[in-house]
Each structure stands twice: as C-alpha cells, then as structure tokens.
Design a protein around this motif. Structure first.
Motif, PDB file in Angstrom:
ATOM      1  N   ARG A   1      13.210  14.556  57.916  1.00  0.00           N
ATOM      2  CA  ARG A   1      12.883  15.866  58.465  1.00  0.00           C
ATOM      3  C   ARG A   1      11.890  15.694  59.617  1.00  0.00           C
ATOM      4  O   ARG A   1      11.215  14.671  59.744  1.00  0.00           O
ATOM      5  N   VAL A   2      11.824  16.704  60.447  1.00  0.00           N
ATOM      6  CA  VAL A   2      10.923  16.698  61.591  1.00  0.00           C
ATOM      7  C   VAL A   2      10.046  17.943  61.505  1.00  0.00           C
ATOM      8  O   VAL A   2      10.555  19.028  61.239  1.00  0.00           O
ATOM      9  N   GLU A   3       8.775  17.769  61.725  1.00  0.00           N
ATOM     10  CA  GLU A   3       7.859  18.905  61.612  1.00  0.00           C
ATOM     11  C   GLU A   3       7.179  19.157  62.946  1.00  0.00           C
ATOM     12  O   GLU A   3       6.673  18.240  63.591  1.00  0.00           O
ATOM     13  N   PHE A   4       7.203  20.397  63.355  1.00  0.00           N
ATOM     14  CA  PHE A   4       6.515  20.787  64.578  1.00  0.00           C
ATOM     15  C   PHE A   4       5.299  21.630  64.206  1.00  0.00           C
ATOM     16  O   PHE A   4       5.259  22.245  63.160  1.00  0.00           O
TER      17      PHE A   4
ATOM     18  N   LYS B   1      13.252  21.498  50.339  1.00  0.00           N
ATOM     19  CA  LYS B   1      13.738  22.130  51.577  1.00  0.00           C
ATOM     20  C   LYS B   1      15.122  21.575  51.900  1.00  0.00           C
ATOM     21  O   LYS B   1      16.025  22.301  52.299  1.00  0.00           O
TER      22      LYS B   1
ATOM     23  N   PHE C   1       7.964  19.687  48.084  1.00  0.00           N
ATOM     24  CA  PHE C   1       8.319  20.710  49.073  1.00  0.00           C
ATOM     25  C   PHE C   1       9.402  20.200  50.026  1.00  0.00           C
ATOM     26  O   PHE C   1      10.432  20.854  50.233  1.00  0.00           O
ATOM     27  N   TYR C   2       9.175  19.036  50.620  1.00  0.00           N
ATOM     28  CA  TYR C   2      10.143  18.529  51.598  1.00  0.00           C
ATOM     29  C   TYR C   2      11.479  18.195  50.936  1.00  0.00           C
ATOM     30  O   TYR C   2      12.546  18.424  51.513  1.00  0.00           O
TER      31      TYR C   2
ATOM     32  N   ASP D   1      17.950  24.173  53.529  1.00  0.00           N
ATOM     33  CA  ASP D   1      17.179  24.974  54.493  1.00  0.00           C
ATOM     34  C   ASP D   1      17.499  26.457  54.407  1.00  0.00           C
ATOM     35  O   ASP D   1      17.291  27.201  55.359  1.00  0.00           O
TER      36      ASP D   1
ATOM     37  N   ALA E   1      17.246  18.794  64.354  1.00  0.00           N
ATOM     38  CA  ALA E   1      16.391  18.423  65.483  1.00  0.00           C
ATOM     39  C   ALA E   1      17.222  17.751  66.585  1.00  0.00           C
ATOM     40  O   ALA E   1      17.032  18.030  67.774  1.00  0.00           O
TER      41      ALA E   1
ATOM     42  N   GLY F   1       2.503  22.283  60.370  1.00  0.00           N
ATOM     43  CA  GLY F   1       2.896  21.609  59.139  1.00  0.00           C
ATOM     44  C   GLY F   1       2.663  22.483  57.922  1.00  0.00           C
ATOM     45  O   GLY F   1       2.030  23.536  57.982  1.00  0.00           O
ATOM     46  N   ILE F   2       3.134  22.011  56.774  1.00  0.00           N
ATOM     47  CA  ILE F   2       3.137  22.815  55.559  1.00  0.00           C
ATOM     48  C   ILE F   2       1.881  22.610  54.706  1.00  0.00           C
ATOM     49  O   ILE F   2       1.567  23.445  53.845  1.00  0.00           O
TER      50      ILE F   2
ATOM     51  N   GLU G   1       9.855  30.674  60.582  1.00  0.00           N
ATOM     52  CA  GLU G   1       9.758  30.774  59.122  1.00  0.00           C
ATOM     53  C   GLU G   1       9.794  29.415  58.444  1.00  0.00           C
ATOM     54  O   GLU G   1       9.647  29.323  57.232  1.00  0.00           O
ATOM     55  N   SER G   2      10.014  28.363  59.236  1.00  0.00           N
ATOM     56  CA  SER G   2       9.976  27.008  58.679  1.00  0.00           C
ATOM     57  C   SER G   2       9.209  26.103  59.622  1.00  0.00           C
ATOM     58  O   SER G   2       9.404  26.166  60.831  1.00  0.00           O
ATOM     59  N   THR G   3       8.376  25.259  59.051  1.00  0.00           N
ATOM     60  CA  THR G   3       7.594  24.335  59.883  1.00  0.00           C
ATOM     61  C   THR G   3       8.334  23.023  60.107  1.00  0.00           C
ATOM     62  O   THR G   3       7.899  22.205  60.900  1.00  0.00           O
ATOM     63  N   SER G   4       9.444  22.825  59.419  1.00  0.00           N
ATOM     64  CA  SER G   4      10.190  21.574  59.585  1.00  0.00           C
ATOM     65  C   SER G   4      11.683  21.838  59.585  1.00  0.00           C
ATOM     66  O   SER G   4      12.151  22.854  59.061  1.00  0.00           O
ATOM     67  N   VAL G   5      12.416  20.915  60.212  1.00  0.00           N
ATOM     68  CA  VAL G   5      13.881  20.984  60.194  1.00  0.00           C
ATOM     69  C   VAL G   5      14.405  19.576  59.903  1.00  0.00           C
ATOM     70  O   VAL G   5      13.673  18.597  60.053  1.00  0.00           O
ATOM     71  N   SER G   6      15.666  19.499  59.551  1.00  0.00           N
ATOM     72  CA  SER G   6      16.250  18.184  59.263  1.00  0.00           C
ATOM     73  C   SER G   6      16.459  17.414  60.567  1.00  0.00           C
ATOM     74  O   SER G   6      16.457  18.011  61.654  1.00  0.00           O
ATOM     75  N   TYR G   7      16.643  16.103  60.432  1.00  0.00           N
ATOM     76  CA  TYR G   7      16.922  15.257  61.597  1.00  0.00           C
ATOM     77  C   TYR G   7      18.128  15.783  62.359  1.00  0.00           C
ATOM     78  O   TYR G   7      18.130  15.829  63.590  1.00  0.00           O
TER      79      TYR G   7
ATOM     80  N   ALA H   1      10.469  21.797  70.706  1.00  0.00           N
ATOM     81  CA  ALA H   1       9.599  22.426  69.696  1.00  0.00           C
ATOM     82  C   ALA H   1       9.690  23.952  69.800  1.00  0.00           C
ATOM     83  O   ALA H   1       9.785  24.646  68.780  1.00  0.00           O
TER      84      ALA H   1
ATOM     85  N   LEU I   1      16.010  28.439  52.364  1.00  0.00           N
ATOM     86  CA  LEU I   1      14.764  29.139  52.050  1.00  0.00           C
ATOM     87  C   LEU I   1      13.757  28.984  53.183  1.00  0.00           C
ATOM     88  O   LEU I   1      13.685  27.928  53.815  1.00  0.00           O
ATOM     89  N   THR I   2      12.974  30.032  53.401  1.00  0.00           N
ATOM     90  CA  THR I   2      11.862  29.898  54.340  1.00  0.00           C
ATOM     91  C   THR I   2      10.747  29.131  53.635  1.00  0.00           C
ATOM     92  O   THR I   2      10.760  28.985  52.401  1.00  0.00           O
ATOM     93  N   ASP I   3       9.776  28.684  54.409  1.00  0.00           N
ATOM     94  CA  ASP I   3       8.630  27.965  53.823  1.00  0.00           C
ATOM     95  C   ASP I   3       7.933  28.842  52.799  1.00  0.00           C
ATOM     96  O   ASP I   3       7.606  28.402  51.690  1.00  0.00           O
TER      97      ASP I   3
END
Lengths: 163, 286
Positions: free
Chosen positions: A57-60, A98, A94-95, A103, B33, A63-64, B24-30, B14, A105-107
C-alpha cells in the motif's frame, strides 16, 4: 525492482511529518496516562513503512497512526507498558484489513469498527479482533452482505453458530 | 519536450489520490497508486504531444507539471467529446453488411467505451478490445487516443463502402467467403482487393477478361515495389471516381492495405493460392 523503487518514493513522502504528527498526539493522550517517546514514535514510523511495504500500500499525507492513537488512547485495555506494542499491532491490522475489505471501507469506518469490537466482543484481545471478528467482517464485505455494520447482527450470527 | 522528474509528478499524484479517495482514505494499494500515476503521466503527455502537434518552433518555458496535467486533462475530455460526436454520427448511417463483429464493435463496444471511460482516474484505459481490425492495424496508443483513431478509421472505411452499391459488396464478400458474416476480418479489405485486382489486370494487360491467370501473369511483369506503386495509384483513381467526402483521408486509409496485399499476392502466385487472397468477380469495375 523498478516498481519497488517507485513505491519507495511514494512511501517516503510523508516520512518527516509522520514523526511530528505522532509526537503531537501526546498533548491529548497524556491525560489517559499514555505517551510516546521519540524512540517509540520512531519505532512506530518504521513499523508503518514495513507494514505498507508488506501490504503493498502507499500512504500520502498524514497517515493513519494519529487517527488510531486518538481512537484507542482512552481504552481501558491500553496502558503505558503495552501502548507501543498495541499501536504497532493495530496499525498492522488496519492495513491488512483495508486490503481484505478491498478498500470498500473508509479509514473512519474501519477504525470505528475496530474500536467498537475491540472494546466489545474482543474484550481487549487483538488476536481475536484480527483473526475472528475482522476476518468475518471482511468476508461479509467481499460478499457484499447486508447489515455487516451492525454489531447486533454479528452477535446474533455468533450465537447461532454456537447453538 | 519537457522531461518531468518523479519528484515533480508525485505531488500531483498525491493530489489525485486524495480526490480518488474523497479524502476518506490515507492509503491506497500499489495497483491504485500505479493507475493514478499512469493517469497523471497520460495527461501530461497529452499536453506535450499537443505542443508538438502545433509545431511550436520556439522552446516554451517549462510550465509546472500540475498545470501541464490540467491542460492535458482538458484535452482528454475534449477528445472524449470528439469520440462521442463521431460515434453518434457514425451510428446514424452505419452499415455492417451483415458482419456481426463489425456491428458489435460500432453499435455496442464504442458506446460501452463512452459509458465506462474515466478521463480523470484512468484515462490510459482503452477498455474495449477493438475486435474489428482496421486496415494497417499497427497503430499504437492507449485510452481515448487510440479509440479516436479507431473511430476515424471506421468512418473513412464507411465512406468508402457506402459509395459502392450494397449488392456488389455482398456479392464480393460472399464470393470470397460465404461465412463472412461470422468472421473477424476487415470488410473493406475484401472489397478493395477486388477492385484493385480487377483494375490492375484491365489496366496492365491487353485482355478484356479478368481472371486469376491473367492476374498472375500481370503480377510477374513487375517487381513488388512497382506493384505497390501501381496499387497506390489505383487507390487514388478509385477514390476519385467515388462519391466520397474526405477523399484524401480515405485514400490514406485504404493505402495502408497495399503492402500486405502485394506481399500476399506474391505468395499467392508462388503457391497457386490467389483465390484465397482476392475474389475476382465476373462483374468488374467499369
């Protein structure tokens, strides 16, 4: 390898901010008797990078982790001795979920559900949360089942299984 | 051509990711992305290719990648509009001559593309497989770019085919392959080859008959490149004699076929299989 390098670029984006944001949570959490040292925050940030890589996963952005901290810091099952370890586990869970929930669900939805079940049926057990409750939850989401957000329905289904 | 670095692209990715997740999400899958990175690069390339197409001689100042992305995105949206407009015009007078694959592509696949295409988050996705092969199907590209080229090609092909009597076309198609309605080859190719073979034998032999033996003998009088040149010229003469609106474009489109046709004719002469390459009807071009 090229793909991993690209993803490392993306993962590094929020690195420095992460540490500061995690340390900032101490302002709120200290009233519940749990705080993080610089070393603890560093451990959690490293753990985050590892989890993101493992879960692909990639986080921008932020973060959570701060969200998890705010959700769980007042838990009766968390205290200073197990604070860092529990946060590491919660982040990992969590990750994982997700991904397991595709994906959908929202965070906020996932954190809220984790918090509710952890303090409810799981009675503070992270193992039970990860291996049973969230496992069933994610399966229901993948099957697009109705009523998966209702704890009552989940408890009813558990009762039916034990009968 | 400005070469944007990864450090410049990532903030745009980003921003696009936050839009994709509605914050609504701070991360996405590879995979997500990668898709969004592809979306940004597609739109930036759209902007750069447009600059190139306009033939700007003076090197423009490098604009920020975010601005290049937004301009490129607008161009993508514009092209989707163009596809929609051409598709609507095409469907009004479209004739598949009974070929199911041809019909499915124009009546279902292209409208399906328009329904599903996502210019914001997945502009590089071509979605449909374009099963009906156009002449010279070696075009590269993805997303709306290749679909636009595809629909233009079908348009020029329809202009050509619809300027010829329908019963002649069905006679030629049926003559080459009675099962043509269920096949996956190009319809215009069959008709064009028929015209070219007959036109070639009439022009380059003293004989009034047009049959495979005459064609075979006529081909032997030229080398392949000469044959290509002759056929290219015949295409021009053919289109000039038809009621076609976009003559230059139709000529260019039909000329894609010539190299392959000549190569197959050469092979057909050697292996005595010209009947599989072209159908020479009894009723030729006047």
């Amino acid at each position: 390898m090229e793909k991993e390098e690209k993803m490392d670029w993306l993962a590094l984006l929020g690195g420095e901010n992460q540490l500061a944001m995690v340390m900032d949570t101490n302002q709120y959490t200290k009233q519940f008797g749990v705080v993080l040292s610089n070393e603890d925050a560093e451990i959690l940030c490293q753990s985050r990078k590892r989890n993101l890589r493992e879960e692909e996963r990639v986080e921008f952005g932020g973060g959570i982790l701060p969200k998890l901290i705010f959700a769980f810091c007042d838990s009766p099952y968390l205290y200073q001795d197990n604070y860092v370890e529990s946060l590491e586990r919660l982040q990992e869970i969590f990750y994982l979920y997700k991904n397991e929930s595709l994906d959908e669900l929202t965070d906020d939805e996932l954190v809220e559900y984790m918090c509710r079940e952890f303090h409810g049926i799981c009675q503070g057990s992270l193992d039970y949360l990860e291996d049973t409750v969230l496992e069933n939850f994610a399966r229901n989401i993948r099957c697009n089942a109705q009523g998966f957000m209702s704890t009552k329905n989940y408890q009813l289904s558990q009762m039916e299984e034990t009968e | 051509m400005i070469d944007y670095k990864m450090e410049e692209l990532i903030p745009v990715v980003a921003w696009l990711t936050s839009k994709y997740t509605s914050n609504e999400s701070t991360s996405v899958s590879y995979n997500t992305a990668k898709q969004l990175m592809g979306a940004v690069m597609y739109c930036v390339e759209e902007y750069q290719n447009d600059d190139k197409a306009q033939g700007t001689l003076v090197e423009k100042e490098a604009i920020e990648v975010r601005q290049a992305y937004h301009i490129g995105y607008e161009k993508v949206v514009q092209k989707v509009g163009e596809v929609r407009e051409k598709s609507n015009r095409l469907i009004e007078h479209f004739n598949a001559f009974g070929n199911e694959n041809y019909y499915e592509v124009v009546a279902k696949a292209i409208p399906g593309f328009l329904t599903l295409y996502d210019p914001r988050f997945y502009p590089q996705n071509t979605i449909i497989t374009m099963d009906y092969p156009l002449l010279g199907s070696t075009r590269t590209g993805q997303g709306v770019d290749i679909i636009l080229e595809y629909i233009k090609g079908i348009g020029f092909e329809q202009e050509f085919l619809q300027s010829i009597p329908v019963n002649y076309i069905t006679m030629v198609l049926d003559g080459l392959d009675p099962d043509y309605k269920n096949q996956f080859y190009n319809i215009a190719r069959v008709v064009l080859r028929n015209f070219l073979a007959i036109g070639f034998t009439k022009k380059y032999t003293a004989m009034k008959e047009t049959n495979y033996e005459v064609l075979n003998n006529a081909l032997k009088t030229m080398n392949p490149q000469e044959t290509v040149d002759v056929f290219n010229q015949l295409v021009c003469e053919l289109v000039a004699s038809l009621e076609v609106v976009h003559k230059e474009e139709v000529i260019s489109y039909l000329q894609y076929e010539i190299s392959d046709f000549v190569a197959e004719l050469e092979n057909g002469c050697v292996n005595d299989s010209l009947r599989q390459v072209v159908y020479m009807s009894e009723y030729g071009v006047k």
